[in-house]
Design a protein around this motif. Structure first.
Motif, PDB file in Angstrom:
ATOM      1  N   ALA A  52       0.835  -1.206   0.000  1.00 51.59           N
ATOM      2  CA  ALA A  52       0.000   0.000   0.000  1.00 51.59           C
ATOM      3  C   ALA A  52       0.866   1.251   0.000  1.00 51.59           C
ATOM      4  O   ALA A  52       0.585   2.216  -0.725  1.00 51.59           O
ATOM      5  CB  ALA A  52      -0.939  -0.009   1.209  1.00 51.59           C
ATOM      6  N   GLY A  53       1.922   1.246   0.796  1.00 52.10           N
ATOM      7  CA  GLY A  53       2.809   2.403   0.852  1.00 52.10           C
ATOM      8  C   GLY A  53       3.477   2.678  -0.476  1.00 52.10           C
ATOM      9  O   GLY A  53       3.585   3.836  -0.901  1.00 52.10           O
ATOM     10  N   ARG A  86      -4.446  -5.849  -6.662  1.00 52.73           N
ATOM     11  CA  ARG A  86      -4.662  -4.403  -6.775  1.00 52.73           C
ATOM     12  C   ARG A  86      -3.426  -3.716  -7.352  1.00 52.73           C
ATOM     13  O   ARG A  86      -3.518  -2.834  -8.191  1.00 52.73           O
ATOM     14  CB  ARG A  86      -4.999  -3.864  -5.377  1.00 52.73           C
ATOM     15  CG  ARG A  86      -5.403  -2.447  -5.283  1.00 52.73           C
ATOM     16  CD  ARG A  86      -5.752  -2.131  -3.814  1.00 52.73           C
ATOM     17  NE  ARG A  86      -6.119  -0.768  -3.638  1.00 52.73           N
ATOM     18  CZ  ARG A  86      -7.362  -0.314  -3.701  1.00 52.73           C
ATOM     19  NH1 ARG A  86      -8.363  -1.133  -3.933  1.00 52.73           N
ATOM     20  NH2 ARG A  86      -7.615   0.968  -3.531  1.00 52.73           N
ATOM     21  N   VAL A  87      -2.254  -4.147  -6.882  1.00 49.89           N
ATOM     22  CA  VAL A  87      -0.987  -3.599  -7.375  1.00 49.89           C
ATOM     23  C   VAL A  87      -0.811  -3.933  -8.860  1.00 49.89           C
ATOM     24  O   VAL A  87      -0.436  -3.075  -9.666  1.00 49.89           O
ATOM     25  CB  VAL A  87       0.190  -4.130  -6.518  1.00 49.89           C
ATOM     26  CG1 VAL A  87       1.530  -3.847  -7.167  1.00 49.89           C
ATOM     27  CG2 VAL A  87       0.127  -3.519  -5.118  1.00 49.89           C
ATOM     28  N   GLU A  93       4.382  -4.951 -10.217  1.00 51.85           N
ATOM     29  CA  GLU A  93       4.588  -6.233  -9.563  1.00 51.85           C
ATOM     30  C   GLU A  93       5.760  -6.092  -8.613  1.00 51.85           C
ATOM     31  O   GLU A  93       6.564  -5.163  -8.729  1.00 51.85           O
ATOM     32  CB  GLU A  93       4.867  -7.340 -10.574  1.00 51.85           C
ATOM     33  CG  GLU A  93       6.188  -7.184 -11.297  1.00 51.85           C
ATOM     34  CD  GLU A  93       6.482  -8.314 -12.265  1.00 51.85           C
ATOM     35  OE1 GLU A  93       5.811  -9.357 -12.205  1.00 51.85           O
ATOM     36  OE2 GLU A  93       7.404  -8.148 -13.080  1.00 51.85           O
ATOM     37  N   VAL A  94       5.862  -7.038  -7.688  1.00 48.56           N
ATOM     38  CA  VAL A  94       6.972  -7.023  -6.740  1.00 48.56           C
ATOM     39  C   VAL A  94       8.243  -7.449  -7.464  1.00 48.56           C
ATOM     40  O   VAL A  94       8.303  -8.520  -8.067  1.00 48.56           O
ATOM     41  CB  VAL A  94       6.691  -7.948  -5.538  1.00 48.56           C
ATOM     42  CG1 VAL A  94       7.921  -8.081  -4.657  1.00 48.56           C
ATOM     43  CG2 VAL A  94       5.506  -7.416  -4.737  1.00 48.56           C
ATOM     44  N   GLY A  95       9.255  -6.571  -7.418  1.00 44.91           N
ATOM     45  CA  GLY A  95      10.572  -6.903  -7.949  1.00 44.91           C
ATOM     46  C   GLY A  95      11.390  -7.643  -6.917  1.00 44.91           C
ATOM     47  O   GLY A  95      12.107  -8.587  -7.236  1.00 44.91           O
ATOM     48  N   SER A  96      11.275  -7.217  -5.653  1.00 40.99           N
ATOM     49  CA  SER A  96      11.926  -7.916  -4.550  1.00 40.99           C
ATOM     50  C   SER A  96      11.269  -7.513  -3.244  1.00 40.99           C
ATOM     51  O   SER A  96      10.734  -6.410  -3.125  1.00 40.99           O
ATOM     52  CB  SER A  96      13.430  -7.620  -4.500  1.00 40.99           C
ATOM     53  OG  SER A  96      13.646  -6.264  -4.210  1.00 40.99           O
ATOM     54  N   LEU A  97      11.297  -8.440  -2.281  1.00 44.05           N
ATOM     55  CA  LEU A  97      10.745  -8.198  -0.957  1.00 44.05           C
ATOM     56  C   LEU A  97      11.729  -8.765   0.059  1.00 44.05           C
ATOM     57  O   LEU A  97      12.188  -9.897  -0.083  1.00 44.05           O
ATOM     58  CB  LEU A  97       9.388  -8.897  -0.824  1.00 44.05           C
ATOM     59  CG  LEU A  97       8.665  -8.739   0.512  1.00 44.05           C
ATOM     60  CD1 LEU A  97       7.165  -8.706   0.300  1.00 44.05           C
ATOM     61  CD2 LEU A  97       9.027  -9.825   1.503  1.00 44.05           C
TER      62      LEU A  97
END
Length: 167
Positions: A52-53, A86-87, A93-97
């Protein structure tokens, strides 16, 4: 230039004897778990806050308020699935977490691979983009004493490959 976005998330919940301890969608055998209306999964909650951030789209409480009856006994990993969609709808998309879970009284390392796999699946990304680390806090603070567990997350969002705008 492609737009990259970063997000951070953090959550902490009190532990109470006789409740389930769920982290990253994994039920961890423990004498105490989260005293919350959902499963209390602080790692999943921190992931949603980071997503969300990064999108400048509020936080967990905005999208899943405590007084929402649908959140009662909810599986927090499902919040991650919904927010990841939603993203993606917004072209990212998430590149890294990267994440830390802090709890000093329960050995978490044996469960880290399952947490990583659950989060990668919920986010719809390869496993090598998701890191989960566990820390004991050396007996310090509420996490170290086993009174609470917390999680922090940092992530990078990147544009989806092949999106309609050419990204």
């Amino acid at each position: 230039m492609d737009e990259l976005r970063t997000g951070i998330g953090w959550d902490i919940h009190r532990l109470v004897a006789g409740h389930r301890l769920v982290l990253g969608g994994v039920e961890v055998p423990a004498p105490a778990g989260f005293d919350t209306h959902s499963d209390g999964d602080v790692l999943s909650h921190a992931v949603v806050d980071a997503l969300a951030g990064a999108m400048a789209d509020g936080d967990l409480g905005v999208h899943y308020p405590e007084d929402d009856p649908e959140a009662d006994e909810a599986r927090s990993l499902d919040f991650v699935v919904a927010f990841a969609a939603r993203v993606r709808d917004r072209g990212f998309e998430v590149g890294s977490l990267d994440s830390f879970v802090v709890l000093g009284t329960v050995r978490l390392r044996p469960h880290v691979d399952a947490m990583r796999a659950n989060l990668a699946d919920a986010l719809g990304v390869p496993l090598d983009r998701v890191s989960v680390k566990a820390r004991s806090a050396d007996g310090l603070g509420p996490e170290g004493r086993g009174e609470a567990a917390s999680a922090s997350v940092s992530l990078l969002l990147r544009p989806l490959v092949g999106r309609p705008d050419g990204g």
